[in-house]
Design a protein around this motif. Structure first.
Motif, PDB file in Angstrom:
ATOM      1  N   GLU A  10       0.923  -1.108   0.159  1.00 12.82           N
ATOM      2  CA  GLU A  10       0.236   0.320  -0.125  1.00 12.82           C
ATOM      3  C   GLU A  10       1.357   1.113   0.392  1.00 12.82           C
ATOM      4  O   GLU A  10       1.407   1.476   0.534  1.00 12.82           O
ATOM      5  CB  GLU A  10      -1.162   0.011   1.237  1.00 12.82           C
ATOM      6  CG  GLU A  10      -1.861   1.186   1.765  1.00 12.82           C
ATOM      7  CD  GLU A  10      -2.663   1.488   0.557  1.00 12.82           C
ATOM      8  OE1 GLU A  10      -3.788   0.539   0.417  1.00 12.82           O
ATOM      9  OE2 GLU A  10      -2.291   2.703   0.186  1.00 12.82           O
ATOM     10  N   ASP A  11       0.846   2.151  -0.859  1.00 13.56           N
ATOM     11  CA  ASP A  11       1.766   3.510  -1.049  1.00 13.56           C
ATOM     12  C   ASP A  11       0.912   4.485  -0.266  1.00 13.56           C
ATOM     13  O   ASP A  11       1.559   5.503   0.109  1.00 13.56           O
ATOM     14  CB  ASP A  11       1.403   3.964  -2.525  1.00 13.56           C
ATOM     15  CG  ASP A  11       0.395   3.901  -3.065  1.00 13.56           C
ATOM     16  OD1 ASP A  11      -0.356   3.338  -2.854  1.00 13.56           O
ATOM     17  OD2 ASP A  11       0.206   4.910  -4.454  1.00 13.56           O
ATOM     18  N   GLU A  12       0.067   4.301   0.245  1.00 11.75           N
ATOM     19  CA  GLU A  12      -0.377   5.487   0.668  1.00 11.75           C
ATOM     20  C   GLU A  12      -0.061   4.975   2.384  1.00 11.75           C
ATOM     21  O   GLU A  12      -0.836   4.215   3.017  1.00 11.75           O
ATOM     22  CB  GLU A  12      -2.091   5.390   1.163  1.00 11.75           C
ATOM     23  CG  GLU A  12      -2.714   6.394  -0.314  1.00 11.75           C
ATOM     24  CD  GLU A  12      -3.712   6.668  -0.958  1.00 11.75           C
ATOM     25  OE1 GLU A  12      -4.701   6.944   0.082  1.00 11.75           O
ATOM     26  OE2 GLU A  12      -3.700   5.856  -1.371  1.00 11.75           O
ATOM     27  N   ASP A  54      -3.519  -3.637  -2.756  1.00  9.87           N
ATOM     28  CA  ASP A  54      -3.170  -2.317  -2.366  1.00  9.87           C
ATOM     29  C   ASP A  54      -3.661  -2.339  -4.450  1.00  9.87           C
ATOM     30  O   ASP A  54      -2.732  -3.036  -5.360  1.00  9.87           O
ATOM     31  CB  ASP A  54      -2.655  -0.793  -2.331  1.00  9.87           C
ATOM     32  CG  ASP A  54      -3.864   0.001  -3.013  1.00  9.87           C
ATOM     33  OD1 ASP A  54      -4.582   0.173  -3.140  1.00  9.87           O
ATOM     34  OD2 ASP A  54      -2.368   1.596  -3.393  1.00  9.87           O
ATOM     35  N   LEU A  56      -3.936   0.376  -6.988  1.00 10.91           N
ATOM     36  CA  LEU A  56      -3.405   1.695  -7.615  1.00 10.91           C
ATOM     37  C   LEU A  56      -1.962   2.487  -7.304  1.00 10.91           C
ATOM     38  O   LEU A  56      -1.822   1.966  -5.704  1.00 10.91           O
ATOM     39  CB  LEU A  56      -3.985   2.860  -7.361  1.00 10.91           C
ATOM     40  CG  LEU A  56      -5.507   3.808  -8.691  1.00 10.91           C
ATOM     41  CD1 LEU A  56      -6.098   4.623  -8.250  1.00 10.91           C
ATOM     42  CD2 LEU A  56      -4.490   3.472 -10.172  1.00 10.91           C
TER      43      LEU A  56
HETATM   44 CA    CA Z   1      -2.476   3.696  -3.903  1.00 10.70          CA
END
Ligand code: CA
Length: 242
Positions: A10-12, A54, A56
């Motif tokens: 997950e990038d957030e 995730d 995106l």
């Molecule tokens: Ca994302």
């Protein structure tokens, strides 16, 4: 009991933090990845039980990660973390073999319930072969040992256990050295030579011989130009028996 290991891709940062904290608080071991490439590398490492993915993501998007992951670990449980209003992606994810999804924002409680349900469902998958029989010997993959009648026990290394259980789980086909390498050391690990696999196989064959000599069935066959394959004498067991 062995701690279940999960990878959170997950990038957030805030969401990742929340997921990681919730899982750790429930006793899971957690590895974090903030982009798809890193996530894929972590997901195919030894001992991973579940991936939270995730869609995106920088470097490699979640669906691409899932597609590649499925080639290497066809039955590894994957839960997609998806945003509202991206139903197409969700459906594509499920078609690509994701086990479940949760829609952001989700509560820790909901996430943990999904994780537990997916782990429960995946418990009986052919990939997770807990044990195998070879003639009179019982191979216990969880304890990493071969047990012969009487008191003879032969220990297996983590890598040997991974190779052997993978061959047993895929016993209907030959498994290439490259596939074993990718499975064991990750996709980008060209540093490890395929000869390393041959060395582990040689050691395994020695360990699978009856201690003290005497005839013992062949466990691992070499398939020319293809790789290695579990012999018919090496039979998966659903549970460890004595
Ligand atoms: Ca994302």
């Amino acid at each position: 009991m062995v701690k279940r290991r999960m990878v959170v891709v997950e990038d957030e940062p805030a969401i990742r933090r929340g997921v990681v904290d919730a899982l750790r608080a429930s006793g899971y071991e957690v590895v974090e990845a903030e982009d798809g490439q890193r996530g894929l590398e972590e997901a195919i490492r030894l001992g991973v039980d579940l991936v939270l993915l995730d869609l995106l993501l920088p470097k490699k998007d979640g669906l691409a990660v899932l597609e590649e992951l499925r080639k290497i670990r066809p039955t590894l449980p994957v839960i997609i973390l998806t945003a509202k209003g991206t139903e197409d992606d969700r459906v594509r994810g499920l078609k690509l073999g994701a086990d479940d999804y949760v829609v952001k924002p989700f509560s820790a409680r909901e996430l943990l319930a999904r994780v537990e349900a997916v782990l429960r469902r995946s418990a009986g998958r052919p990939y997770d072969v807990p044990a195998a029989r070879l003639g009179e010997a019982m191979i216990d993959f969880e304890r990493r040992e071969i047990r012969w009648p009487g008191k003879d026990r032969v220990g297996l290394s983590e890598t040997e256990t991974a190779i052997l259980s993978f061959l047993v789980a895929n016993r209907q086909r030959a498994v290439s050295r490259e596939e074993l390498l990718a499975r064991l050391w990750g996709i980008g690990s060209q540093k490890v030579e395929t000869r390393t696999i041959d060395m582990h196989i040689a050691r395994l064959r020695t360990k699978l011989k009856r201690p003290g000599g005497g005839p013992s069935p062949e466990a691992i066959l070499t398939v020319r130009a293809q790789g290695y394959m579990a012999s018919d004498d090496l039979q998966p067991l659903e549970r460890v028996s004595t």
